[in-house]
Every structure is written in C-alpha cells, then in structure tokens.
Design an enzyme around this catalytic site. Structure first.
Site, mmCIF file in Angstrom:
data_model
loop_
_atom_site.group_PDB
_atom_site.id
_atom_site.type_symbol
_atom_site.label_atom_id
_atom_site.label_comp_id
_atom_site.label_asym_id
_atom_site.label_seq_id
_atom_site.Cartn_x
_atom_site.Cartn_y
_atom_site.Cartn_z
ATOM 1 N N ASP A 32 -30.356 -12.453 6.756
ATOM 2 C CA ASP A 32 -30.197 -12.084 8.534
ATOM 3 C C ASP A 32 -30.421 -10.922 9.026
ATOM 4 O OD1 ASP A 32 -28.625 -14.328 8.488
ATOM 5 O OD2 ASP A 32 -26.601 -13.416 8.580
ATOM 6 N N GLU A 114 -4.366 -17.868 35.432
ATOM 7 C CA GLU A 114 -4.371 -17.000 34.281
ATOM 8 C C GLU A 114 -4.662 -15.524 34.455
ATOM 9 O OE1 GLU A 114 -6.261 -19.193 31.121
ATOM 10 O OE2 GLU A 114 -5.040 -21.198 31.501
ATOM 11 N N LYS A 116 -7.034 -12.665 33.680
ATOM 12 C CA LYS A 116 -8.354 -12.650 33.037
ATOM 13 C C LYS A 116 -8.237 -11.593 31.910
ATOM 14 C CE LYS A 116 -13.305 -11.846 33.837
ATOM 15 N NZ LYS A 116 -13.659 -12.169 32.478
ATOM 16 N N CYS A 426 -33.545 25.876 42.619
ATOM 17 C CA CYS A 426 -33.800 27.123 42.205
ATOM 18 C C CYS A 426 -35.285 27.448 41.858
ATOM 19 C CB CYS A 426 -32.803 27.836 40.905
ATOM 20 S SG CYS A 426 -33.417 29.176 40.352
HETATM 21 S S1 IVH Z 1 -11.622 -19.794 30.589
HETATM 22 C C1 IVH Z 1 -14.859 -18.958 26.957
HETATM 23 N N1 IVH Z 1 -9.272 -18.052 30.476
HETATM 24 O O1 IVH Z 1 -13.526 -14.526 30.692
HETATM 25 C C2 IVH Z 1 -14.570 -19.288 28.145
HETATM 26 N N2 IVH Z 1 -11.579 -17.168 30.147
HETATM 27 O O2 IVH Z 1 -15.866 -15.036 32.477
HETATM 28 C C3 IVH Z 1 -13.392 -19.580 28.715
HETATM 29 N N3 IVH Z 1 -11.577 -14.733 29.743
HETATM 30 O O3 IVH Z 1 -15.929 -14.549 28.433
HETATM 31 C C4 IVH Z 1 -13.154 -19.478 30.156
HETATM 32 N N4 IVH Z 1 -9.042 -14.553 29.912
HETATM 33 O O4 IVH Z 1 -13.483 -14.685 27.301
HETATM 34 C C5 IVH Z 1 -10.864 -18.052 30.205
HETATM 35 N N5 IVH Z 1 -7.535 -16.858 30.764
HETATM 36 C C6 IVH Z 1 -8.809 -17.198 30.454
HETATM 37 C C7 IVH Z 1 -9.579 -15.869 30.099
HETATM 38 C C8 IVH Z 1 -10.721 -16.040 30.104
HETATM 39 C C9 IVH Z 1 -10.507 -13.888 29.760
HETATM 40 C C10 IVH Z 1 -12.650 -14.217 29.614
HETATM 41 C C11 IVH Z 1 -13.430 -15.229 28.445
HETATM 42 C C12 IVH Z 1 -14.990 -15.209 29.202
HETATM 43 C C13 IVH Z 1 -14.661 -14.658 30.551
HETATM 44 C C14 IVH Z 1 -15.313 -15.485 31.597
#
Ligand code: IVH
Length: 673
Positions: A32, A114, A116, A426
């Site tokens: 790698d 949910e 984020k 300056c």
């Molecule tokens: S659903 C892996 N649900 O946000 C893709 N994503 O813009 C799954 N993320 O990189 C998408 N909280 O890592 C989902 N409740 C949540 C999330 C979430 C954070 C992140 C996810 C992805 C990014 C998408």
C-alpha cells in the site's frame, strides 16, 4: 516536459492496474505504501503539468484514494453522500421534488428528521452477529480499515443481540463525547501534551491510529443511522423502524430522531434541534431529512450517488458574541498594513478564536469598531473566522473608535495609500523592522531558498540582534555570531550554517522568487528563469523584452523591470552572487525513484536500522529527511516510544509508517523508478 508526459502516462497505467487487481481480484502487486508514493508522485506531476492530466487518472476519482499505512476497506455497499439544503425554501423544494417524483404521492409523506452528527462515517460489518470489520468512508467505495480502533469504542457492539445469521452491515458516525473530550484535553495539558483543537479532527486523527492502545480510553461514541448490506428478512419497512431495530440489536441510536408528516413540521423539527444543539454532548452540524417509508425510498431512487429521498440541512455558520479587546496593525512583507482584531478568546465553529483579520481599512470603516464593543464572530467549516458586526449598545458612541494609524506601527514612517491595490503601506522598505523580518522569512522559506533551521522565530532573533538586514547578510553569518545568541548551542549553530550553505544552490527560479519582487510568485519565477536562463540577461531586460515571456503581462513586466533597474537591488543581487548564491539554472536532483520530493521525519527508536542508517537510505532514494513535522511532511516514520512528533503528525493528518512500512516503501521505490 517529454519525460513528465511519459511518466504520467506510465503512472496512470500502473496505478489503474494495481487498483483493478486489488479490487477485482484481491491481489496486491505492491505494498500500500508504495502505491501511495506512486499516487502522490502522480499528483505532484499533474499539478506541475496540468495539461498532461489524463481523464482516466486515478487522481480524478471523486474523493481520491486514501494515502495510508492502514489497510483498504472495501465497502459492502457504496457509501452515499447527501444533497445539501441551507434554508427553509430549499427544504420546500426538496419536498416538492419528492412529490413530483412520486406523482403526487400519499396525502401525507412521513419524514424522519435526525441530527446530522459531525463525526466520521463508518461502515461496520457483522457476520452471524459478530463484528468482523469496519472502515471509514474514503471515496465511498474504498475507505480505510480501522477495525482495530472501532473495537475499542464501547458503543460499538462486538456481538449483536438476536441478530440474523449471515453478513450485514450498519453505517453510522463516530464522534467525540464533548465532556470527555474536554477532560481528555485537560489531562493532555497536564501531561505536557498539546490540546486537540477540535473534536472532529481529533476523532479523525484518533481513528487513523495504527495502534489501538492510543485509541482505547478516548471518549468516542458510535451512533448507528443507516443500513449498509441488509438481508431481506431483517429489512424493516421504514427508516424509523430500522433505527428501532438497530437499538434492539444493541447499537446506540440518536434519541432526538423524530418522525413528522408535513414540511412545516420538518422545518419546526430542525429548528427544535437547533435550539437543543448547544446543550448536546456531541457536535451536530445540521439535520438529515429522510423519507421514512422504504417503499417510497425505493420508488424515489437516486441521482448519481445521492438519494432523492434524503437531504442534509446545514446550519448557518456558527456566530458567537465576544468583546473586542483591541486592534493590532500588522505590517506585511510588502509593507501593506492589515488590521487584526484581538478578541476575548471564544469558541466558535469548533475552534478557539482570539485573533482574526479585518482585511483592510475599508472593512475597518464598515464595521465601525470601538475597543470594548461586543462583536459577533462567525466561523463556518474550515473558513477563517471573521468579525461580522458590532452589537449595538448604548456605550458604543462613548467608546474610542478604532482608526487606521497614519504612522507605521513598527517604524513610525508616514503611511501611504497604494492607489493600485487600495492598501495602506509603509514605504520604508529597507528600514522597517517588520518588513525586513518578513522579507528574510520569505527569502528563507521552503519554496524559496529553503534554508533549513531558519524559521520565523530564528529570523526574528537574527534581525532583532542586528545580524541580518538583507538576504545577503544570511550568507555572512559566522559561527561566533550565532553562538553569542540566546539559547543557541554549538550544534544548532552548526546546523543553521549547514542549512545556509545548502541553500546556495536552489537555482535561478527559486532565487528570483526569494528576492520578493512584487507579483513574482512561483510560476512567474519559473517562467522568467526558463526564458532568460541567466541573471545578467534578466538584470538588463526591458519591459518589452519581459512582455515577450509567455504568461507575463504589463503589471508583472513593469514590476520586474523596476526592481532590476534599482541600484540597491543590483547591489544586493551582486552581493548574493559574490557570497556564492547561484543565480543559474540548476538541474533538479536525479529522479532516482518514487521518493524524490518526499519529506520524511523519523521519530522514536528504529530497531532494524537505527535513525542514521534509515536517513541515509531515504536520502539515497531521493527523499529529504527533516527534523520536525509540518504540513509538508510526507511521512512520519514512528519507532518505539514515539512521542510528540507522532501526535503532531496525526493531528496534521500526515501518513504515519512504522519501520517495516518504511522498508517496504524503500524497497518498492527502488524498483519503481
Ligand atoms: S444518512 C453515509 N444520517 O452526513 C451516508 N448521514 O452528507 C448516510 N451524517 O457523510 C447518509 N449524521 O456521514 C445520515 N443521521 C445521519 C447522519 C449522516 C451525519 C453524515 C454522513 C454523511 C454525511 C452526508
């Protein structure tokens, strides 16, 4: 050029073949690390010769591949990315799109909202309910295998409760628990280690550790939020049911997830999360809206890699209030004076801010700042924080307004307005200590003369002691002068002089850039050097002759001609020359292998070779071995009991190799040249 072209073609063919063999046939033709080194060589060549970039170059894949000593992790199911929304209006557009695609759809469409989570996406694979491996997102297809670290996280179940037989995978987010993060940082500080700047980067660095002992005990959490590979028999009917299923299996799921069934409620739920955000013990940067029903999700499908059934709502950049304690006026290399706000330290967007640029006098005037004012500071993502506005209060009118000085804060010279660039400058180029310091720092910097050992602090010390006023003074330094400086030992003095000596042969292009001629950056210096070949030709070049050089316009030509015509610049250039600085084309070191241009740092105890031997071998393969870790370090080789350099490398995302990894790289690069 011909050789770069050929090398690029060759590298693209080889890398694509290795990658195909690896992903399709599971065969590793090279280690790698060697793949990495070749990949980086290709990136470097392409950025120097963009015209030769091939459409099928592996560097052109979204997200790129991963440079790492970690094993690759091939995702069971490609990892998704989400489309973003930044306002209620964009959320409404999302819902309208959903309805359009469903041909109107049911009267009420249910959405799960949910948080984020601002962490790192991971896929966790289970076989017969037992955790077998897990990896990072990477480019969505292949990430890095971090199973060893995932196993140390208490909320990663190693065995699922009542799980179905066979293989399944769960996607979620790893992130720091904030109170644990603070406690960990306090402990690090007590132990004389550096605090981590922000939880997200610290989590990324932590998960990429090679040694799980470094990870164990760090307060990391894993929240499960999506299905990866899911056998039909345990596929739930909806996102909310899936998450409930994850909880029954023993995963930690987010308690703030809610299901609503109108756009108005979507907006309200996101607003409610925003209100709760400051009280959460983990970071979130928005909310994810998902059509709840899996039947509807299936009907909606995907556009390229993003599902039509979900959208990521991102909160606007975080803004906080703090107090303006003062404004500094900083003098740059060209004499331009920049106002810098000093604010009471405050956390915003994941970092602590105490100073931030105010750009120029127009911005200063727009903000109408008074010392003691409450100001709003904003920072989004990785952007430099900025002062947005003053918070109006009754005392503002009675406070002293911050005005642009009329005299240089460093040397007292009357400042002038540079009409051309709307900057205040300056004019005391040679006498202003700030400009002298910056000019020498620039001269010695890595892209210019690359004087090892002559960093910013050292320059300040030399200029402060009156030993250096012009670049040529750097080549007049003596051992005795250096020894007389504070905190300067024999060894450092010797090393600095060796660094100065080595810098004499950087070649015409870098020496030109080092002189700090206005508008002459890396590319222009290279064009000039290629065209004129000798310094003498350039010293007497007219504007007309300069304009002939491809890529050089009137502003640059005038600036170069004026610089060369000035007597004191001619004197300085001649002085440099008589002190042995070579203003002539210098062939790049022999392209002896994949390690040319790579910077290594060795730390800890290397048992197989010892550091001297390792350095010798790396240098023989064309690499440079440096003493300190920076963003420019290509690899850190960590032996036993590696300490702060290892931490720094992880913090900066520098690839860390162990001694065996380094040997593999050496072996591969010897054959790859
Ligand atoms: S659903 C892996 N649900 O946000 C893709 N994503 O813009 C799954 N993320 O990189 C998408 N909280 O890592 C989902 N409740 C949540 C999330 C979430 C954070 C992140 C996810 C992805 C990014 C998408």
């Amino acid at each position: 050029m011909g050789t770069a072209d050929a090398r690029i073609t060759r590298l693209v063919a080889d890398l694509n073949r290795y990658s195909r063999l690896y992903h399709e046939d599971n065969v590793s033709e090279i280690p790698d690390q060697a793949y990495d080194a070749l990949f980086r060589e290709l990136e470097d060549l392409e950025s120097a010769n963009p015209a030769f970039r091939l459409p099928d170059s592996p560097t052109q894949r979204v997200g790129g591949l991963i440079s790492s000593a970690l094993e690759p992790f091939v995702h069971e199911v490609p990892m998704l990315s989400l489309q973003n929304a930044f306002s209620a209006a964009e959320l409404e557009e999302f819902e309208a799109r959903v309805r359009r695609h469903l041909g109107g759809g049911p009267a009420a469409i249910a959405y799960q909202i949910e948080p984020k989570l601002d962490g790192l996406a991971m896929e966790l694979v289970y076989e017969d309910g037992v955790f077998v491996r897990g990896g990072t997102r990477g480019d969505g297809q292949v990430g890095e295998n971090v199973s060893h670290n995932l196993r140390t996280i208490p909320s990663v179940p190693l065995r699922l409760r009542d799980a179905p037989a066979g293989r399944l995978s769960v996607v979620g987010e790893v992130l720091f628990d904030l109170s644990g993060f603070e406690a960990m940082n306090d402990r690090r500080e007590r132990d004389g280690e550096k605090r981590f700047e922000n939880p997200r980067n610290a989590a990324a660095g932590t998960m990429r550790q090679l040694d799980p002992k470094m990870v164990q005990g760090r307060p990391l959490l894993f929240f499960a939020h999506s299905a990866g590979l899911m056998p039909a028999e345990c596929m739930a009917r909806s996102q909310s049911a899936l998450v409930a299923q994850f909880a029954r299996w023993g995963f930690r799921v987010n308690p703030l997830n809610v299901v609503v069934d109108s756009v108005a409620d979507v907006v309200a739920a996101i607003e409610s999360l925003r209100v709760q955000r400051p009280g959460l013990d983990y970071e979130i940067d928005g909310a994810v809206v998902k059509v709840d029903s899996f039947d509807l999700q299936q009907e909606l499908g995907f556009v390229t890699r993003s599902p039509r059934w979900a959208v990521a709502y991102k909160y606007p950049p975080e803004r906080v209030r703090t107090v303006l304690e003062g404004v500094l006026f900083s003098v740059g290399r060209t004499g331009a004076v920049t106002p810098v706000a000093c604010v009471r330290p405050v956390r915003v967007g994941g970092v602590t801010v105490s100073r931030t640029t105010l750009h120029n006098q127009d911005e200063l005037a727009r903000l109408d700042l008074c010392v003691g004012d409450t100001v709003e500071v904003e920072r989004a993502g990785d952007v430099i924080p900025k002062v947005v506005q003053v918070v109006a209060d009754a005392d503002h009118a009675h406070r002293a307004r911050v005005c642009f000085p009329t005299l240089c804060p460093e040397c007292g010279t009357v400042l002038i307005r540079d009409a051309e660039e709307a900057a205040i400058r300056c004019p005391n180029e040679l006498g202003c200590p700030a400009q002298v310091r910056r000019a020498i720092q620039h001269f010695a910097s890595r892209l210019c003369m690359d004087v090892e050992g002559l960093g910013e602090k050292m320059v300040d010390q030399l200029v402060g002691a009156g030993l250096v006023r012009t670049p040529s003074d750097v080549y007049r330094l003596t051992f005795e002068q250096l020894l007389a400086l504070d905190r300067m030992g024999k060894l450092s003095a010797q090393n600095l002089l060796a660094g100065v000596d080595a810098s004499r042969s950087r070649g015409l292009d870098r020496a030109l850039m080092a002189l700090g001629i206005r508008h002459v950056g890396e590319a222009t210096a290279r064009d000039l050097a290629r065209h004129f070949v000798t310094l003498d030709a350039l010293l007497c070049a007219t504007v007309e002759q300069l304009l002939v050089v491809e890529g050089i316009g009137a502003i640059v030509a005038t600036s170069v001609a004026e610089f060369m015509a000035r007597e004191r610049n001619q004197t300085e250039v001649q002085a440099l020359r008589s002190l042995g600085v070579r203003f002539e084309p210098i062939a790049a070191p022999v392209q002896a292998g994949a390690l040319v241009g790579k910077v290594f740092v060795l730390t800890g105890t290397l048992t197989a070779l010892g550091r001297d031997e390792a350095s010798r071998m790396l240098e023989a393969a064309g690499a440079k071995v440096s003493g300190s870790v920076s963003k420019r370090t290509s690899y850190l080789v960590a032996g036993a009991e590696a300490g702060s350099k290892l931490d720094k490398a992880r913090e900066l995302g520098v690839t860390v190799l162990d001694e065996a990894g380094m040997l593999a790289l050496l072996a591969a690069s010897g054959g790859a040249g």
